[in-house]
Enzyme design. Structure first.
Site, PDB file in Angstrom:
ATOM      1  N   HIS A 101      -5.225 100.304 -47.780  1.00 56.43           N
ATOM      2  CA  HIS A 101      -6.420 101.133 -47.981  1.00 56.43           C
ATOM      3  C   HIS A 101      -6.702 101.129 -49.483  1.00 56.43           C
ATOM      4  CE1 HIS A 101      -4.589 103.289 -44.479  1.00 56.43           C
ATOM      5  NE2 HIS A 101      -5.817 103.563 -44.122  1.00 56.43           N
ATOM      6  N   ASP A 104      -4.521 103.381 -51.522  1.00 59.31           N
ATOM      7  CA  ASP A 104      -3.059 103.197 -51.459  1.00 59.31           C
ATOM      8  C   ASP A 104      -2.521 102.599 -52.750  1.00 59.31           C
ATOM      9  OD1 ASP A 104      -3.192 103.888 -48.770  1.00 59.31           O
ATOM     10  OD2 ASP A 104      -3.040 101.818 -48.055  1.00 59.31           O
ATOM     11  N   GLU A 232     -10.946 100.285 -35.295  1.00 55.59           N
ATOM     12  CA  GLU A 232      -9.649 100.665 -34.725  1.00 55.59           C
ATOM     13  C   GLU A 232      -9.791 101.984 -33.975  1.00 55.59           C
ATOM     14  OE1 GLU A 232      -6.371 100.669 -37.527  1.00 55.59           O
ATOM     15  OE2 GLU A 232      -5.409 102.305 -36.430  1.00 55.59           O
ATOM     16  N   GLU A 268      -4.271  99.652 -31.879  1.00 55.43           N
ATOM     17  CA  GLU A 268      -2.967 100.203 -32.293  1.00 55.43           C
ATOM     18  C   GLU A 268      -2.235 100.736 -31.067  1.00 55.43           C
ATOM     19  OE1 GLU A 268      -2.385 102.763 -35.805  1.00 55.43           O
ATOM     20  OE2 GLU A 268      -0.998 103.911 -34.561  1.00 55.43           O
ATOM     21  N   HIS A 271      -2.054 104.531 -30.730  1.00 61.28           N
ATOM     22  CA  HIS A 271      -3.350 105.135 -30.409  1.00 61.28           C
ATOM     23  C   HIS A 271      -3.676 104.930 -28.929  1.00 61.28           C
ATOM     24  CE1 HIS A 271      -4.736 104.725 -34.891  1.00 61.28           C
ATOM     25  NE2 HIS A 271      -3.621 105.400 -34.747  1.00 61.28           N
ATOM     26  N   ASP A 296      -2.313  96.764 -34.588  1.00 59.51           N
ATOM     27  CA  ASP A 296      -1.386  97.587 -35.364  1.00 59.51           C
ATOM     28  C   ASP A 296      -0.168  97.820 -34.484  1.00 59.51           C
ATOM     29  OD1 ASP A 296      -2.948  97.610 -37.568  1.00 59.51           O
ATOM     30  OD2 ASP A 296      -3.254  99.781 -37.648  1.00 59.51           O
ATOM     31  N   ASP A 307       0.953 111.067 -33.202  1.00 59.50           N
ATOM     32  CA  ASP A 307       0.966 109.694 -33.685  1.00 59.50           C
ATOM     33  C   ASP A 307       2.225 109.486 -34.537  1.00 59.50           C
ATOM     34  OD1 ASP A 307      -0.117 107.211 -34.238  1.00 59.50           O
ATOM     35  OD2 ASP A 307      -1.522 107.927 -35.751  1.00 59.50           O
ATOM     36  N   ASP A 309       3.930 106.794 -35.105  1.00 53.79           N
ATOM     37  CA  ASP A 309       3.935 105.538 -35.866  1.00 53.79           C
ATOM     38  C   ASP A 309       5.345 104.988 -36.085  1.00 53.79           C
ATOM     39  OD1 ASP A 309       1.174 105.337 -36.139  1.00 53.79           O
ATOM     40  OD2 ASP A 309       1.109 106.326 -38.086  1.00 53.79           O
ATOM     41  N   ASP A 339       1.894  99.013 -38.745  1.00 62.46           N
ATOM     42  CA  ASP A 339       1.422 100.328 -39.178  1.00 62.46           C
ATOM     43  C   ASP A 339       2.461 101.335 -38.681  1.00 62.46           C
ATOM     44  OD1 ASP A 339       0.129 102.595 -39.876  1.00 62.46           O
ATOM     45  OD2 ASP A 339      -1.719 102.190 -38.779  1.00 62.46           O
TER      46      ASP A 339
HETATM   47  C1  XLS Z   1      -4.141 106.259 -38.587  1.00 65.79           C
HETATM   48  C2  XLS Z   1      -4.565 104.868 -38.600  1.00 65.79           C
HETATM   49  C3  XLS Z   1      -4.827 104.250 -39.972  1.00 65.79           C
HETATM   50  C4  XLS Z   1      -5.597 102.961 -39.842  1.00 65.79           C
HETATM   51  C5  XLS Z   1      -6.204 102.474 -41.120  1.00 65.79           C
HETATM   52  O1  XLS Z   1      -3.751 106.811 -37.558  1.00 65.79           O
HETATM   53  O2  XLS Z   1      -3.632 104.138 -37.865  1.00 65.79           O
HETATM   54  O3  XLS Z   1      -3.656 104.082 -40.685  1.00 65.79           O
HETATM   55  O4  XLS Z   1      -4.821 101.931 -39.318  1.00 65.79           O
HETATM   56  O5  XLS Z   1      -6.980 103.443 -41.725  1.00 65.79           O
HETATM   57 CA    CA Z   2      -3.467 101.975 -37.528  1.00 64.84          CA
HETATM   58 CA    CA Z   3      -1.281 105.559 -36.101  1.00 67.57          CA
END
Ligand code: XLS
Ligand code: CA
Ligand code: CA
Length: 440
Positions: A101, A104, A232, A268, A271, A296, A307, A309, A339
């Site tokens: 991003h 970042d 996404e 993702e 998600h 992702d 989430d 991750d 991700d």
């Molecule tokens: C957040 C998202 C984010 C996107 C990019 O939940 O996964 O990280 O991948 O903005």
């Molecule tokens: Ca993501």
């Molecule tokens: Ca995520």
């Protein structure tokens, strides 16, 4: 030159018998599977945000991790050290791609002009490090959800001033992605949704989202950026409801707004499950509709409803994902971006290596299993047989649009009660297990 991950050498492929935790057991970048190398199929990317900016903070407490490359007082120096550490990590891990991003790679300043200056400097360094290492950019994106200005959304904000600020960020991030020769650019609408409908004009907000995306498409053409644009989906979090709910919702939105030719989906895994779909459901939907762009690669926790991750380690999920991706023709511009973030107790820099090695090995195994399943075509054959009735003259007349409801009536009268056939789910699940545990 400072080494930020001392004690870790370049991660090598040592094969399934190796007991070395800092080696690949399955990911052999140059090994060929189904006509392409593993590296070409999987197109792994490391994400900048969790990997280098994430320090383990959660809603109940601050970060737990310390990193030698984080915390310099001077913002330019802090950004430079982190980026040098990042490229050392990409190189030692042996991933071909990274993702980021805009904010970042810098510390955001109080004014847009100073933020732009810091950003330009960081992008120039990234360009140099990409050239030095051969690591490429899978996609860039904009963070238009963390800063308080975006509390009520970016392009769906009630204020056109915030819409403009988000536009300024997308312009900057897309131009940087272009300068870094990125293969794609992602839009994730973190706060493009609502917390309550009592204060929300949904029609206006979703129209503005479409307008924003049209502006982005126009800018892409203007600057000559050739990368693929992605959306996404995510159903909620941080908002109660996000407009980009899932792949099917996004697809309908793109079609309605004349954007379907310009965007693909970045699916993702976590998600998907938040939307109460399996990861593979989202992939199959995208493959069926020709809109799969990138992935992702992570996972959620079935007992936690948010989430999380986490790094993908479930070989069955990876195999089913690769089965869908390969049948869809494989990645072109996209890839598998991790991700994913370390758990809060995994505090050491070496944990970043363990996490990524495990995820890359899980997908390498998944790739091998999926390729074998496709080669043997047992599932494909079963599915074809299941739908074989559609290959008769009668089936074809329906599919081509010739047949009418009167024809259906005449057919049902003549043939009576249809014969039923078993779906054989358990047999197929057993078969999948055979593939999962036989392929090494
Ligand atoms: C957040 C998202 C984010 C996107 C990019 O939940 O996964 O990280 O991948 O903005
Ligand atoms: Ca993501
Ligand atoms: Ca995520």
């Amino acid at each position: 030159m400072t080494e930020f991950f001392p004690g870790v050498k370049k991660i090598a492929y040592e094969g399934p018998e190796s007991k070395n935790p800092l080696a690949f057991k399955h990911y052999d970048a140059s090994a060929k599977v189904a006509g392409r190398t593993m590296a070409e199929h999987l197109r792994f990317a490391v994400c900048y945000w969790h990997t280098f900016r994430g320090m383990g903070a959660d809603m109940f407490g601050p970060g737990t991790m310390t990193r030698s490359y984080a915390g310099a007082a001077d913002p330019d120096k802090a950004a430079e050290e982190m980026m040098r550490a990042a490229f050392e990590f990409f190189t030692k891990l042996g991933v071909p791609f990274w993702c980021f991003h805009d904010v970042d790679i810098i510390l955001e300043a109080d004014s847009l002009a100073e933020t732009n200056r810091r950003f330009a400097k960081a992008v120039a360094l990234a360009k140099q490090l990409q050239a030095d290492t051969g690591v490429r950019l899978l996609w860039g994106t904009t963070n238009a959800f963390s800063h308080p200005r975006f509390m009520a959304g970016a392009s769906t904000n009630p204020s056109p001033d915030v819409f403009a600020y988000a536009g300024a960020q997308v312009k900057r991030a897309m131009e940087a992605t272009h300068a870094l020769d990125g293969a794609g650019y992602v839009f994730w609408g973190g706060r493009e949704g609502y917390d309550t409908l009592l204060n929300t004009d949904m029609k206006r907000e979703t129209d503005h989202l479409a307008r924003f995306l049209h502006m982005a498409v126009a800018h892409k053409k203007k600057i000559g950026f050739k990368g693929q644009l992605y959306i996404e989906p995510k159903p909620h979090e941080p908002t109660k409801h996000q407009y980009d709910f899932d792949s099917a919702t996004v697809h309908a939105f793109l079609l309605k707004n004349g954007l379907a030719d310009d965007f693909k989906i970045n699916v993702e895994a976590n998600h998907a499950t938040l939307a109460r779909h399996e990861f593979v459901h989202e992939l199959e939907y995208c493959v069926a509709n020709g809109i799969l762009g990138s992935v992702d690669a992570n996972r959620g926790d079935y007992l936690l409803g948010w989430d999380t991750d986490q790094f993908p380690t479930d070989v069955k999920e990876c195999a089913l994902a690769m089965y869908a991706i390969l049948r869809g023709g494989g990645f072109t511009s996209g890839g598998l971006n991790f991700d994913a973030k370390l758990r809060r107790q995994s505090i050491d820099p070496v944990d970043l290596f363990h996490a990524h090695i495990g995820a890359m090995d899980a997908f390498a195994r998944g790739l091998k299993v999926a390729a074998k399943m496709i080669e043997d075509d047992v599932l494909g054959d079963f599915v074809r047989q299941r739908y074989a009735g559609w290959d008769t003259d009668f089936g074809r007349r329906i599919e081509s649009g010739e047949a009418t409801l009167d024809d259906m009536h005449a057919h049902a009268l003549e043939h009576g009660e249809p014969a039923l056939q078993s779906g054989r789910q358990e047999m197929l699940e057993n078969l999948l297990n055979e593939y999962l545990y036989a392929v090494r």
